[in-house]
Design a protein around this motif. Structure first.
Motif, PDB file in Angstrom:
ATOM      1  N   THR A 191      -1.907  -4.662 -39.932  1.00 20.77           N
ATOM      2  CA  THR A 191      -3.106  -5.480 -40.120  1.00 20.77           C
ATOM      3  C   THR A 191      -3.064  -6.655 -39.154  1.00 20.77           C
ATOM      4  N   MET A 192      -4.123  -6.777 -38.359  1.00 24.54           N
ATOM      5  CA  MET A 192      -4.240  -7.910 -37.439  1.00 24.54           C
ATOM      6  C   MET A 192      -5.441  -8.748 -37.873  1.00 24.54           C
ATOM      7  N   VAL A 193      -5.193 -10.039 -38.018  1.00 22.09           N
ATOM      8  CA  VAL A 193      -6.214 -10.973 -38.479  1.00 22.09           C
ATOM      9  C   VAL A 193      -6.808 -11.704 -37.285  1.00 22.09           C
ATOM     10  N   SER A 194      -8.109 -11.887 -37.310  1.00 22.16           N
ATOM     11  CA  SER A 194      -8.778 -12.585 -36.216  1.00 22.16           C
ATOM     12  C   SER A 194      -9.877 -13.467 -36.761  1.00 22.16           C
ATOM     13  N   TRP A 195     -10.341 -14.373 -35.926  1.00 17.86           N
ATOM     14  CA  TRP A 195     -11.445 -15.275 -36.244  1.00 17.86           C
ATOM     15  C   TRP A 195     -12.530 -15.105 -35.191  1.00 17.86           C
ATOM     16  N   ARG A 196     -13.779 -15.146 -35.628  1.00 16.62           N
ATOM     17  CA  ARG A 196     -14.897 -14.928 -34.701  1.00 16.62           C
ATOM     18  C   ARG A 196     -15.994 -15.946 -34.956  1.00 16.62           C
ATOM     19  N   ARG A 197     -16.597 -16.399 -33.864  1.00 16.76           N
ATOM     20  CA  ARG A 197     -17.861 -17.127 -33.960  1.00 16.76           C
ATOM     21  C   ARG A 197     -18.863 -16.440 -33.060  1.00 16.76           C
ATOM     22  N   GLN A 198     -19.966 -16.020 -33.639  1.00  8.71           N
ATOM     23  CA  GLN A 198     -21.019 -15.370 -32.877  1.00  8.71           C
ATOM     24  C   GLN A 198     -21.695 -16.403 -31.991  1.00  8.71           C
ATOM     25  N   GLY A 199     -21.891 -16.040 -30.714  1.00 10.63           N
ATOM     26  CA  GLY A 199     -22.523 -16.959 -29.783  1.00 10.63           C
ATOM     27  C   GLY A 199     -23.872 -16.455 -29.333  1.00 10.63           C
ATOM     28  N   PRO A 200     -24.706 -17.361 -28.807  1.00 11.19           N
ATOM     29  CA  PRO A 200     -26.056 -16.972 -28.390  1.00 11.19           C
ATOM     30  C   PRO A 200     -26.126 -16.319 -27.019  1.00 11.19           C
ATOM     31  N   GLY A 201     -25.115 -16.551 -26.205  1.00 17.20           N
ATOM     32  CA  GLY A 201     -25.208 -16.122 -24.811  1.00 17.20           C
ATOM     33  C   GLY A 201     -24.927 -14.650 -24.619  1.00 17.20           C
TER      34      GLY A 201
END
Length: 250
Positions: A14-24
């Motif tokens: 299991t690999m954990v990640s963080w994401r923020r969706q961007g507009p570009g």
């Protein structure tokens, strides 16, 4: 915080990640942390980068919130895990941004799995061949640490606790033994090298050598900053990366 936590299964881990969706438009930016630490120090940059385009940070196996294999993974195994994670997320040739030892990981990914990578950003690339000894690295770390934000100390303590001393020391050993300079000429994608102007772990001469060895490399110096540019000036680095990608990939 507008960053969301995600999990993926890669090579039975299991690999954990963080994401923020961007507009570009264009490729996502995926951050890979340094030796012994985790995504904690990179989340301010993910927040800032996500204001411009999709941004991620992933915890390598053995670190942060990702699974802890019984034995520390080798550098090729870490690179294979990152490439497998990219495939699992469905990202199309993202820009991999490495910080410190993370630079060695993303270079390994670019050489072993070139089809998975669209561009590289190497922030504070290690290890200078002239500093491949524990004593020299410790000396560089001590000289640099006085310039870093004191707010990083509790993050580092939490990271080292999560990873465990054995894994932390093993990863620093991997970092010292890796001859990244032999691999840089085989990186085929555009690459940006970023050095903090007051970084005491990465000299200007080494940053320039890394840039020369990269077939499509360019160098940017963040004036007045120490080694951890993504933590000290996340928005400045985000603007720099966005401008690089706009120019390099259009």
């Amino acid at each position: 915080m507008t960053v969301e936590l995600l999990t993926h299964t890669v090579l039975a881990m299991t690999m954990v990640s963080w994401r923020r969706q961007g507009p570009g438009p264009g490729p996502a930016v995926v951050c890979v942390h340094g030796a012994g630490v985790s995504s904690r120090e990179l989340l301010p940059f993910v927040e800032a980068m996500g204001e411009l385009r999709e941004a991620w940070s992933v915890d390598l196996p053995g670190f942060g919130h990702s699974d802890k294999p019984a034995e520390p993974l080798t550098l090729p195994a870490l690179a294979d895990a990152v490439a497998g994670w990219v495939a699992e997320t469905g990202l199309e040739r993202p820009c991999l941004l490495g910080g410190s030892f993370g630079c060695q990981v993303v270079v390994e990914v670019a050489v072993r799995h070139p089809g998975r990578v669209g561009a590289l950003v190497l922030v504070g690339p290690t290890v200078d061949p002239h500093a491949r000894s524990p004593m020299r690295l410790v000396g560089q770390w001590l000289r640099n640490s006085v310039r870093e934000s004191p707010r990083m100390a509790p993050l580092n303590i939490a990271d080292y606790r999560d990873a465990g001393l054995r894994r932390v020391l093993a990863t620093f050993g991997i970092s010292m033994r890796d001859r990244v300079e032999d691999k840089l000429p085989h990186v085929s994608v555009p690459a940006l090298v970023v050095r903090g102007g007051k970084d005491r772990m990465v000299s200007q001469a080494w940053a320039e050598q890394v840039t020369r060895l990269l077939p499509r490399g360019r160098l940017a110096v963040a004036d007045g900053l120490p080694h951890m540019v993504p933590y000290r000036d996340p928005r400045g680095l985000a603007r720099l990366v966005a401008a690089f990608l706009e120019e390099a990939l259009t």
